[in-house]
Design a protein around this motif. Structure first.
Motif, PDB file in Angstrom:
ATOM      1  N   LYS A   9      47.349  18.628   9.132  1.00 53.84           N
ATOM      2  CA  LYS A   9      47.789  17.803   9.810  1.00 53.84           C
ATOM      3  C   LYS A   9      48.849  18.053  10.659  1.00 53.84           C
ATOM      4  N   LEU A  10      49.368  18.022   8.799  1.00 52.31           N
ATOM      5  CA  LEU A  10      50.995  18.592   9.156  1.00 52.31           C
ATOM      6  C   LEU A  10      51.899  20.277   9.697  1.00 52.31           C
ATOM      7  N   THR A  11      51.193  21.406  10.830  1.00 56.76           N
ATOM      8  CA  THR A  11      51.611  21.680  10.845  1.00 56.76           C
ATOM      9  C   THR A  11      52.009  21.819  12.479  1.00 56.76           C
ATOM     10  N   ILE A  49      40.581  17.030  21.371  1.00 56.08           N
ATOM     11  CA  ILE A  49      40.079  16.386  22.982  1.00 56.08           C
ATOM     12  C   ILE A  49      40.034  14.400  22.449  1.00 56.08           C
ATOM     13  N   PHE A  50      39.429  14.770  21.398  1.00 60.52           N
ATOM     14  CA  PHE A  50      38.655  12.705  21.234  1.00 60.52           C
ATOM     15  C   PHE A  50      39.511  12.369  19.975  1.00 60.52           C
ATOM     16  N   ILE A  51      40.355  12.420  19.524  1.00 60.91           N
ATOM     17  CA  ILE A  51      41.087  11.521  18.568  1.00 60.91           C
ATOM     18  C   ILE A  51      42.775  11.797  18.548  1.00 60.91           C
ATOM     19  N   ASN A  52      43.990  11.163  18.544  1.00 58.83           N
ATOM     20  CA  ASN A  52      44.281  10.244  18.237  1.00 58.83           C
ATOM     21  C   ASN A  52      45.025  10.577  16.715  1.00 58.83           C
ATOM     22  N   MET A  53      45.609  11.854  16.063  1.00 60.93           N
ATOM     23  CA  MET A  53      45.978  12.916  14.807  1.00 60.93           C
ATOM     24  C   MET A  53      47.446  11.501  14.786  1.00 60.93           C
ATOM     25  N   ASP A  54      48.186  11.074  15.462  1.00 61.10           N
ATOM     26  CA  ASP A  54      48.604  10.417  14.567  1.00 61.10           C
ATOM     27  C   ASP A  54      48.607   8.551  14.210  1.00 61.10           C
ATOM     28  N   GLU A  55      46.916   8.199  14.279  1.00 60.37           N
ATOM     29  CA  GLU A  55      46.517   7.627  13.817  1.00 60.37           C
ATOM     30  C   GLU A  55      45.207   7.611  12.278  1.00 60.37           C
ATOM     31  N   ILE A  56      45.529   8.786  12.158  1.00 55.72           N
ATOM     32  CA  ILE A  56      44.937   9.932  11.276  1.00 55.72           C
ATOM     33  C   ILE A  56      45.589  10.515  10.021  1.00 55.72           C
ATOM     34  N   TYR A  57      44.860  10.045   8.707  1.00 57.94           N
ATOM     35  CA  TYR A  57      45.620  10.392   7.174  1.00 57.94           C
ATOM     36  C   TYR A  57      45.293  11.162   6.394  1.00 57.94           C
ATOM     37  N   LEU A  62      39.702  10.837   9.497  1.00 56.53           N
ATOM     38  CA  LEU A  62      38.911  12.157  10.729  1.00 56.53           C
ATOM     39  C   LEU A  62      37.514  11.810  10.453  1.00 56.53           C
ATOM     40  N   MET A  63      36.823  11.815   9.912  1.00 55.86           N
ATOM     41  CA  MET A  63      35.683  11.824   9.987  1.00 55.86           C
ATOM     42  C   MET A  63      34.804  10.710  10.634  1.00 55.86           C
ATOM     43  N   LYS A  64      35.624   9.812  10.045  1.00 52.41           N
ATOM     44  CA  LYS A  64      35.097   8.552  10.549  1.00 52.41           C
ATOM     45  C   LYS A  64      35.578   7.736  12.538  1.00 52.41           C
ATOM     46  N   ALA A  65      35.896   9.134  12.843  1.00 47.83           N
ATOM     47  CA  ALA A  65      36.913   8.684  14.142  1.00 47.83           C
ATOM     48  C   ALA A  65      36.233   9.859  14.395  1.00 47.83           C
ATOM     49  N   LEU A  66      35.881  10.812  14.349  1.00 40.92           N
ATOM     50  CA  LEU A  66      34.672  11.399  15.068  1.00 40.92           C
ATOM     51  C   LEU A  66      33.269  11.357  15.175  1.00 40.92           C
TER      52      LEU A  66
END
Length: 106
Positions: A9-11, A49-57, A62-66
């Protein structure tokens, strides 16, 4: 203690999110763990491909989004969650290869 998710997430490398070929999981001696690396590369690839990581904390987010946005079966998502929760003991940046080595299992 940081886990694999936190580092992913941070790198950033050159101000861009790391992609699947830029992260390697190793043990304390620097020996690559092919199974965890392949699994993590798969996770990162699907995230990009599938996730906007700006909305994942969190790993849970992440598991829910996937689960919501991919056709991945539950057993695959369970394996993804395991690798993402793996504690990190050290991080080694390899600029010449543009890689980040995540040291686990010391």
């Amino acid at each position: 203690m940081l886990n694999v998710f936190d580092v992913v997430k941070l790198t950033e490398i050159d101000h861009k999110e790391i992609d699947s070929n830029q992260v390697v999981v190793t043990d304390g001696n620097g020996k690559p763990n092919a199974v965890l690396t392949e699994l993590l590369n798969d996770v990162v690839g699907n995230m990009r491909i599938f996730i906007n990581m700006d909305e994942i904390y969190s790993v849970n987010d992440l598991m829910k989004a996937l689960a919501d946005h991919t056709p991945l079966p539950d057993d695959v998502l369970d394996e993804y969650e395991k690798v993402l929760r793996e504690p990190i003991f050290n991080i080694n940046f390899v600029p010449k290869r543009g890689q980040v080595e995540l040291v686990v299992g010391e």
